[in-house]
Design a protein around this motif. Structure first.
Motif, mmCIF file in Angstrom:
data_model
loop_
_atom_site.group_PDB
_atom_site.id
_atom_site.type_symbol
_atom_site.label_atom_id
_atom_site.label_comp_id
_atom_site.label_asym_id
_atom_site.label_seq_id
_atom_site.Cartn_x
_atom_site.Cartn_y
_atom_site.Cartn_z
ATOM 1 N N ASN A 72 0.312 11.683 -1.888
ATOM 2 C CA ASN A 72 0.895 10.728 -2.834
ATOM 3 C C ASN A 72 2.387 11.006 -2.963
ATOM 4 N N ARG B 228 1.168 7.941 8.219
ATOM 5 C CA ARG B 228 0.611 7.532 6.936
ATOM 6 C C ARG B 228 1.257 6.196 6.580
ATOM 7 N N ASP C 182 1.442 3.097 3.979
ATOM 8 C CA ASP C 182 1.043 2.751 2.609
ATOM 9 C C ASP C 182 0.624 1.290 2.514
#
Length: 281
Positions: free
Chosen positions: A153, A227, A229
């Motif tokens: 996060n 990664r 989002d």
């Protein structure tokens, strides 16, 4: 090498220096069941080990029970500071981890930054997560991942909101003598999931590409994880594995994506209140 990378790579090097073919040996003290068991013996073992392994210029502070991050490491020579949150699971006898897709983050979701106090001053520091899967008898670390919290996060505002959202309600019950603690429980991806081949049974440092691509560590990077989002932004992370042979100049990196796809497929389910049942006479 920047200060943050210098600290975290020193931590990683120290931890894997204890590695054997069967994992990293662990010597835990018995849990002290006095009032609370939140003071985890594994956290204490990591703290003690780092104090021995790290250079004399490094200080290790234990944050205290139920406080995030668990440890704070400072290099007195450079005044660089990082936070270290420790998450451990104990392997089941069949070799699997006990959690699967997700792991609990009590009261505060993970993040790549954390707030600490230096004297009276509140300081925001980088935060890393040490994930360790211990053998069934807790004698060794089977899987070790030292990970940038942003991998899980990167939204620091969400982290802060969660940190201060817990509250206690008093004057509860028919006599007004009870209380209710409203404490949120967050579940985020579990890097120790035994089905994740990129992590399982390895000793890894997971950091942003931009931190290592021009450093000596890059030759130990064999895989990159993208990664992406929910807004379409892509973030590249390097898997540093100093226990593997150095990657040759001609060897291409393996690019991995959507490693936590299963977490996204979860759907809300209704909670059911379970009531004891006995047979009819």
């Amino acid at each position: 090498m920047n200060k943050e990378l210098e600290i975290i790579s020193t931590l990683y090097k120290g931890l894997i220096s204890k590695n054997t073919p069967n994992g990293i040996p662990v010597d835990l003290r018995p849990a002290q069941i006095v009032g609370t068991v939140q003071d985890d013996p594994f956290d204490c073992w990591v703290e003690s080990l780092l104090k021995v392994l790290l250079p004399k210029s490094f200080e290790v502070f234990h944050a205290g029970k139920l406080t995030t991050p668990d440890l704070i490491i400072r290099d007195k020579d450079t005044n660089a500071i990082i936070g270290l949150e420790i998450k451990k699971l104990i392997q089941k006898k069949d070799g699997a981890d006990p959690r699967g897709l997700t792991i609990d983050y009590n009261s505060c979701l993970p993040c790549g930054r954390a707030m600490i106090k230096v004297g009276k001053d509140t300081v925001i520091v980088p935060c890393y997560y040490l994930f360790a899967l211990l053998s069934p008898d807790s004698s060794k670390i089977i899987t070790l991942i030292l990970m940038d919290g942003d991998f899980l996060n990167y939204d620091f505002e969400l982290h802060k909101e969660a940190k201060y959202s817990n509250f206690t309600e008093y004057n509860h019950g028919p006599y007004g003598e009870g209380s209710v603690r409203h404490r949120k429980m967050y579940t985020y991806p579990n890097p120790l999931n035994s089905s994740l081949e990129c992590f399982s049974f390895r000793q890894l440092l997971v950091v942003k590409n931009s931190m290592v691509e021009n450093s000596a560590l890059f030759k130990f990077v064999h895989e990159e994880i993208v990664r992406t989002d929910k807004y379409g932004n892509a973030f590249y992370y390097s898997l540093v594995d100093k226990l593997k042979p150095v990657r040759g100049n001609d060897n291409e990196l393996t690019i991995l994506t959507d490693i936590f796809e299963g977490c996204k497929k979860r759907r809300p389910k209704e909670r059911v209140a379970y009531i004891p049942e006995i047979p009819v006479l």
